[in-house]
Design a protein around this motif. Structure first.
Motif, short mmCIF file in Angstrom:
data_model
loop_
_atom_site.label_atom_id
_atom_site.label_comp_id
_atom_site.label_asym_id
_atom_site.label_seq_id
_atom_site.Cartn_x
_atom_site.Cartn_y
_atom_site.Cartn_z
N ASN A 89 17.42 32.06 16.16
CA ASN A 89 16.76 32.41 14.91
C ASN A 89 16.44 33.90 14.90
O ASN A 89 16.08 34.47 15.94
CB ASN A 89 15.50 31.57 14.73
N LEU A 123 10.30 27.05 11.72
CA LEU A 123 11.74 26.95 11.96
C LEU A 123 12.00 25.80 12.92
O LEU A 123 11.70 25.88 14.11
CB LEU A 123 12.27 28.26 12.53
N ASN A 180 22.16 23.14 4.58
CA ASN A 180 22.69 24.16 5.49
C ASN A 180 23.20 25.38 4.74
O ASN A 180 23.79 25.27 3.66
CB ASN A 180 23.84 23.57 6.32
N TYR A 181 22.95 26.53 5.35
CA TYR A 181 23.48 27.81 4.86
C TYR A 181 23.06 28.11 3.42
O TYR A 181 23.84 28.61 2.61
CB TYR A 181 25.01 27.85 5.02
N ASN A 233 20.09 28.85 7.44
CA ASN A 233 19.46 29.20 6.17
C ASN A 233 18.80 30.58 6.23
O ASN A 233 18.45 31.07 7.31
CB ASN A 233 18.43 28.14 5.79
N THR A 234 18.61 31.17 5.05
CA THR A 234 17.98 32.49 4.95
C THR A 234 16.81 32.42 3.98
O THR A 234 16.94 31.87 2.87
CB THR A 234 18.99 33.54 4.44
N ASP A 237 19.87 29.09 14.05
CA ASP A 237 20.69 30.07 13.32
C ASP A 237 20.12 30.46 11.96
O ASP A 237 20.87 30.82 11.05
CB ASP A 237 22.12 29.53 13.13
N ASN A 238 18.80 30.42 11.82
CA ASN A 238 18.20 30.79 10.55
C ASN A 238 17.76 32.26 10.56
O ASN A 238 17.59 32.87 11.61
CB ASN A 238 16.99 29.89 10.27
N SER A 290 20.57 30.30 0.94
CA SER A 290 19.79 31.54 0.89
C SER A 290 18.78 31.44 -0.25
O SER A 290 19.17 31.27 -1.41
CB SER A 290 20.71 32.75 0.66
N VAL A 330 20.51 24.11 9.16
CA VAL A 330 20.92 25.25 9.98
C VAL A 330 21.47 26.37 9.11
O VAL A 330 21.98 26.15 8.01
CB VAL A 330 21.98 24.83 11.02
N SER A 376 15.12 24.38 13.30
CA SER A 376 16.57 24.27 13.48
C SER A 376 17.10 25.61 13.96
O SER A 376 16.33 26.54 14.22
CB SER A 376 17.23 23.86 12.15
N VAL A 389 11.93 24.49 7.76
CA VAL A 389 13.39 24.65 7.75
C VAL A 389 13.99 23.72 8.80
O VAL A 389 13.78 23.90 10.00
CB VAL A 389 13.79 26.11 8.04
#
Length: 318
Positions: free
Chosen positions: A229, A190, A142-143, A170-171, A194-195, A145, A168, A192, A165
Motif C-alpha cells: 500500500n 486499508l 477492484n482498481y 484502489n485509489t 496494492d492501494n 479511483s 485491491v 487489502s 478498502v
C-alpha cells in the motif's frame, strides 16, 4: 460514174478526174415538225446505298448559365431530444442532487451510489460539497479511483470507519476528511493490497490538553499482513496519530506533511519512509518504531532514516 468526195471543209473533187468541184450551198430549209415522243424506257435497278463511317465527336460546348435558385422549403419539426448514456467507467457525484444518473451534467448524489454501479477500473469524480458518513462504506471493488474535486469533504458524524478498502488496487485521492467530534477510529482503513492514498487532507477537531490524553483518532490504518500500500502526498494534522501500521503490513509512506499529532506508529510493519516533512505545531513524535519491529531494513540505520525524512524525530522502542 463520177463520185464527188468532200472533206470537212467542204473541199470536193471528182474521183475520176480529180478536178476540184466547188459546191455552193443553198439556204437552210425550214425545220420540220417535231416527231412524236417515243415510249419511256424501263427504270434501271437501284444502286447500292453505303453509309460512310461516323465522323469524330466535336468538342463539348460551353456550360450554360446556372438558373435561379428555387425558394427554400419549410423547416421540418424538431426531433425529440436524445438522452446521453451513462458511462459506468466514469461516474460523477455531487452532494444534494436528486434523480441523477452519474453523468457530469446529471451526477449521482453519493459515492455509495456510484460505487454500486462503477465498473472495475473505473473512476468516480466527487464534486465539492459535504458528504456525511454515519456508516462504513466498504470499497470492495477492484482498481477503482475515487477522486475528489477541491472542496469535497468526507464528514464523519458517528463512531465508525467511513472508508474501508477491501478491494485491491484502489485509489483514494484529493478528498478532505474530518469529523464533527473526535471519534476513536481512523478515517481510512486499508484491508487489502496494492492501494493508493494520495493527496488527501485528513484532520480531526481540536482536542484540549496534551496529545497523550487525546481520543485515539487516526488518519490511516493498515490491517495485519496487507501489502504494497502506498501513502503519498497527504496532509495530516490534529489527530492522535497520523497512521498506524499493524504487524506484517508493508508499503511506502512518501512526501506527506504531518503536524500536531503523535506521528506515524510502526507496529512490526515494513513501511518504507522517504521525503516526509513536519509542520507546526510539531508532532510529539514523527515516527514511532514500537517494540517487536524489525531491527534491519528498512529502519536501520536510524540516522539515515531521519535524514531521508526532513530530520524526523524518531522514537525507537525496539
Amino acid at each position: 460514174m463520177y463520185n464527188i468526195f468532200c472533206n470537212l471543209k467542204n473541199n470536193c473533187r471528182c474521183n475520176r478526174c480529180a478536178v476540184p468541184v466547188k459546191f455552193v450551198l443553198g439556204p437552210t430549209g425550214p425545220t420540220g415538225a417535231t416527231g412524236a415522243t417515243g415510249a419511256t424506257g424501263a427504270t434501271g435497278a437501284t444502286g447500292l446505298s453505303i453509309t460512310g463511317p461516323t465522323g469524330a465527336t466535336g468538342p463539348t460546348g460551353p456550360t450554360g448559365a446556372t438558373g435561379p435558385t428555387g425558394a427554400t422549403g419549410a423547416t421540418g419539426a424538431t426531433g425529440a431530444t436524445g438522452v446521453l448514456g451513462v458511462n459506468n467507467s466514469m461516474l460523477y457525484v455531487k452532494s444534494g442532487t436528486i434523480g441523477g444518473i452519474g453523468t457530469q451534467d446529471n451526477p449521482l448524489p453519493s459515492i455509495e451510489d456510484a460505487l454500486a454501479v462503477v465498473k472495475t477500473g473505473g473512476y468516480i469524480y466527487v464534486d465539492a460539497g459535504f458528504y456525511p458518513y454515519s456508516e462504513t462504506m466498504n470499497i470492495n471493488k477492484n482498481y477503482i479511483s475515487i477522486i475528489g474535486r477541491p472542496g469535497a469533504v468526507i464528514y464523519l458524524t458517528a463512531d465508525v470507519v467511513p472508508f474501508l478498502v477491501t478491494g485491491v488496487g484502489n485509489t483514494i485521492e484529493g478528498l478532505t476528511f474530518t469529523s464533527d467530534n473526535p471519534y476513536p477510529v481512523e478515517f481510512i482503513q486499508l484491508g487489502s493490497n496494492d492501494n493508493i492514498v494520495r493527496n488527501n487532507i485528513i484532520f480531526g477537531p481540536t482536542q484540549s490538553g496534551g496529545s497523550d490524553t487525546w481520543i485515539v483518532n487516526r488518519g490511516i490504518v493498515t490491517q495485519t499482513s496487507t501489502t504494497n500500500n502506498w501513502i503519498d502526498g497527504n496532509i495530516l494534522y490534529s489527530l492522535r496519530q497520523a497512521g498506524y501500521f499493524n504487524p506484517n503490513s508493508s508499503g511506502f509512506v512518501t512526501h506527506n506533511v504531518v503536524f500536531n499529532t503523535r506521528g506515524w506508529v510502526v507496529d512490526q510493519a515494513l513501511m518504507q519512509f522517504s521525503g516526509n516533512s513536519w509542520g507546526s505545531p510539531a508532532n510529539a513524535v514523527d515516527i514511532a518504531l514500537l517494540s517487536g519491529t524489525t531491527s534491519g531494513v528498512p529502519y536501520d540505520n536510524v540516522t539515515q532514516l531521519q535524514q531521508n525524512n526532513s530530520n524526523a524525530n524518531i522514537s525507537d522502542q525496539r
